[in-house]
Write a protein that holds these residues in place. Structure first.
Motif, mmCIF file in Angstrom:
data_model
loop_
_atom_site.group_PDB
_atom_site.id
_atom_site.type_symbol
_atom_site.label_atom_id
_atom_site.label_comp_id
_atom_site.label_asym_id
_atom_site.label_seq_id
_atom_site.Cartn_x
_atom_site.Cartn_y
_atom_site.Cartn_z
ATOM 1 N N ARG A 101 -40.598 -63.179 -69.821
ATOM 2 C CA ARG A 101 -40.686 -64.201 -68.573
ATOM 3 C C ARG A 101 -41.922 -65.212 -69.141
ATOM 4 N NH1 ARG A 101 -42.104 -61.782 -62.722
ATOM 5 N NH2 ARG A 101 -42.357 -63.710 -61.531
ATOM 6 N N ASP A 102 -41.823 -66.122 -68.342
ATOM 7 C CA ASP A 102 -42.870 -67.229 -68.606
ATOM 8 C C ASP A 102 -44.288 -66.320 -68.462
ATOM 9 O OD1 ASP A 102 -45.253 -68.562 -67.624
ATOM 10 O OD2 ASP A 102 -43.909 -70.160 -66.954
ATOM 11 N N PRO A 103 -45.249 -66.345 -69.739
ATOM 12 C CA PRO A 103 -46.256 -65.337 -69.599
ATOM 13 C C PRO A 103 -47.282 -65.445 -68.426
ATOM 14 C CG PRO A 103 -46.423 -67.114 -71.453
ATOM 15 C CD PRO A 103 -45.030 -67.289 -70.665
ATOM 16 N N VAL A 104 -47.411 -66.589 -68.033
ATOM 17 C CA VAL A 104 -48.518 -66.877 -67.058
ATOM 18 C C VAL A 104 -47.876 -66.360 -65.594
ATOM 19 C CG1 VAL A 104 -49.285 -68.622 -65.397
ATOM 20 C CG2 VAL A 104 -49.150 -69.128 -67.855
ATOM 21 N N GLU A 105 -46.481 -66.507 -65.388
ATOM 22 C CA GLU A 105 -45.843 -65.779 -64.038
ATOM 23 C C GLU A 105 -45.898 -64.239 -64.398
ATOM 24 O OE1 GLU A 105 -45.170 -67.463 -61.486
ATOM 25 O OE2 GLU A 105 -45.747 -69.462 -62.529
ATOM 26 N N ARG A 106 -45.794 -63.938 -65.513
ATOM 27 C CA ARG A 106 -45.603 -62.393 -65.786
ATOM 28 C C ARG A 106 -46.910 -61.858 -65.277
ATOM 29 N NH1 ARG A 106 -46.359 -57.688 -67.215
ATOM 30 N NH2 ARG A 106 -48.620 -58.759 -67.912
ATOM 31 N N ALA A 107 -47.934 -62.325 -65.941
ATOM 32 C CA ALA A 107 -49.319 -61.748 -65.610
ATOM 33 C C ALA A 107 -49.784 -61.904 -64.174
ATOM 34 C CB ALA A 107 -50.450 -62.930 -66.296
ATOM 35 N N TRP A 108 -49.581 -62.961 -63.338
ATOM 36 C CA TRP A 108 -49.516 -63.063 -61.962
ATOM 37 C C TRP A 108 -48.641 -61.986 -61.168
ATOM 38 C CZ3 TRP A 108 -52.412 -64.051 -57.962
ATOM 39 C CH2 TRP A 108 -51.719 -64.486 -56.850
ATOM 40 N N SER A 109 -47.294 -61.672 -61.754
ATOM 41 C CA SER A 109 -46.634 -60.754 -60.739
ATOM 42 C C SER A 109 -46.999 -59.341 -61.124
ATOM 43 C CB SER A 109 -45.032 -60.849 -61.278
ATOM 44 O OG SER A 109 -44.259 -59.809 -60.834
ATOM 45 N N HIS A 110 -47.547 -58.990 -62.439
ATOM 46 C CA HIS A 110 -48.336 -57.754 -62.781
ATOM 47 C C HIS A 110 -49.444 -57.413 -61.802
ATOM 48 C CE1 HIS A 110 -49.633 -55.014 -66.462
ATOM 49 N NE2 HIS A 110 -49.875 -54.456 -65.258
ATOM 50 N N ALA A 133 -40.202 -58.536 -65.794
ATOM 51 C CA ALA A 133 -39.557 -59.820 -66.338
ATOM 52 C C ALA A 133 -38.025 -59.536 -65.865
ATOM 53 C CB ALA A 133 -39.471 -59.821 -67.810
ATOM 54 N N GLY A 134 -37.837 -58.443 -65.063
ATOM 55 C CA GLY A 134 -36.378 -58.116 -64.558
ATOM 56 C C GLY A 134 -35.641 -57.022 -65.071
ATOM 57 N N THR A 135 -36.241 -56.072 -65.793
ATOM 58 C CA THR A 135 -35.817 -54.918 -66.137
ATOM 59 C C THR A 135 -35.461 -54.186 -65.121
ATOM 60 O OG1 THR A 135 -37.977 -53.713 -66.218
ATOM 61 C CG2 THR A 135 -37.379 -54.778 -68.133
ATOM 62 N N THR A 136 -35.786 -54.005 -63.866
ATOM 63 C CA THR A 136 -35.410 -53.330 -62.930
ATOM 64 C C THR A 136 -33.818 -53.813 -62.548
ATOM 65 O OG1 THR A 136 -37.438 -52.761 -61.907
ATOM 66 C CG2 THR A 136 -35.530 -52.653 -60.364
ATOM 67 N N SER A 137 -33.724 -55.133 -62.489
ATOM 68 C CA SER A 137 -32.599 -55.886 -62.042
ATOM 69 C C SER A 137 -31.360 -55.475 -63.217
ATOM 70 C CB SER A 137 -32.657 -57.449 -61.928
ATOM 71 O OG SER A 137 -33.358 -57.475 -60.849
ATOM 72 N N LEU A 138 -31.832 -55.696 -64.200
ATOM 73 C CA LEU A 138 -30.983 -55.434 -65.512
ATOM 74 C C LEU A 138 -30.395 -53.853 -65.521
ATOM 75 C CD1 LEU A 138 -29.266 -56.514 -67.881
ATOM 76 C CD2 LEU A 138 -31.480 -56.145 -69.320
ATOM 77 N N ASP A 139 -31.453 -53.011 -65.279
ATOM 78 C CA ASP A 139 -30.945 -51.760 -65.262
ATOM 79 C C ASP A 139 -29.966 -51.365 -64.057
ATOM 80 O OD1 ASP A 139 -31.874 -48.550 -65.867
ATOM 81 O OD2 ASP A 139 -31.928 -48.698 -63.617
ATOM 82 N N ALA A 140 -30.249 -51.838 -62.867
ATOM 83 C CA ALA A 140 -29.390 -51.611 -61.821
ATOM 84 C C ALA A 140 -28.024 -52.274 -62.057
ATOM 85 C CB ALA A 140 -30.111 -52.398 -60.525
ATOM 86 N N PHE A 141 -28.118 -53.598 -62.592
ATOM 87 C CA PHE A 141 -26.502 -54.223 -62.967
ATOM 88 C C PHE A 141 -25.758 -53.535 -63.932
ATOM 89 C CE2 PHE A 141 -28.875 -58.570 -61.966
ATOM 90 C CZ PHE A 141 -28.463 -58.310 -60.602
#
Length: 249
Positions: free
Chosen positions: A103-112, A15-23
């Motif tokens: 994140r949109d749960p549909v998109e999160r599942a697909w990305s996972h 959901a973007g935790t890597t980006s948030l951590d990096a920022f």
């Protein structure tokens, strides 16, 4: 005063935790753990953690910076979903602040699913994997299955209720992944206010942990997941007072 870190980015995966951590590592008054995802609270025995074991966790942090006024934090996005992890966080520091990105749960599942395929952890086609997840996950019983969890981790309402059971509203910040991607500076300003640190102009040019865009979910699979997540997504929005916005469900 006992040494305790100040905040955790506790969810959700993809959901973007890597980006948030990096920022947040760019902020002069925020000091993140030496590595993303220390996985301390989600890999301890179910009975809890002995206080003397916290030194293992604390090796991940710069305590000199903490003494100089920096806030210390880390990002382990399985924490909000893994059974018992949030209780162990509460035992460690009941006043800790927690950030959760949804994140949109549909998109999160697909990305996972796509991530697990890239890592060699998944070989089944997506239509089979999502429709057989519950049966596959039962193989791990009575343990919780970390791997067969494309759908399981996208049910957000139970995670929100558990967070609110343990922590007060002023300790919790819920963000949308789509907002973080679309207006990063605005969402990062929310995080700074939440953590009580000065505003900061972040360098947001780089995309972190982004997957290739050429793959697409089939319309049949998308419709199936919309039906699967419809009730939980509605409950999630009701709990948080959110509109549907960019979510597909």
């Amino acid at each position: 005063m006992a040494r305790r870190i100040d905040f955790i980015i506790a969810g959700v995966q993809k959901a973007g935790t890597t980006s948030l951590d990096a920022f947040l590592r760019q902020h002069p008054d925020i000091c993140m753990a030496k590595k993303k995802e220390p996985h301390f609270f989600d890999t301890r025995p179910p009975t809890g953690i002995r206080p003397l074991d916290y030194w293992l966790y604390h090796r991940q942090f710069d305590w000199n910076a903490w003494r100089d006024g920096c806030v210390l934090g880390e990002a382990t996005p399985i924490i909000s979903w893994w059974s018992g992890a949030l209780e162990r966080v509460w035992t460690y520091n009941p006043r800790i602040q927690i950030v959760v990105i949804l994140r949109d749960p549909v998109e999160r599942a697909w990305s996972h699913y796509r991530m697990d395929c890239r890592l060699g952890r998944e070989t089944l086609p997506y239509p089979v994997a999502i429709r057989q997840e519950r049966e596959r996950a039962r193989r791990a019983l009575p343990e919780q299955d970390r791997e067969r969890s494309y759908l399981a981790r996208s049910y957000y309402a139970p995670q929100i209720r558990e967070l609110r059971r343990l922590f007060s509203d002023d300790q919790l910040l819920f963000l949308r992944s789509e907002d973080l991607a679309g207006d990063s500076q605005k969402e990062l300003a929310k995080v700074c206010r939440f953590l009580g640190v000065a505003a900061h102009q972040f360098d947001i040019a780089e995309r972190y942990n982004a997957a290739p865009d050429e793959d697409r979910m089939s319309s049949d699979d998308r419709d199936y997941l919309r039906r699967v997540f419809a009730h939980d997504a509605a409950e999630t929005r009701a709990l948080l007072g959110w509109e549907q916005g960019a979510w597909s469900v």
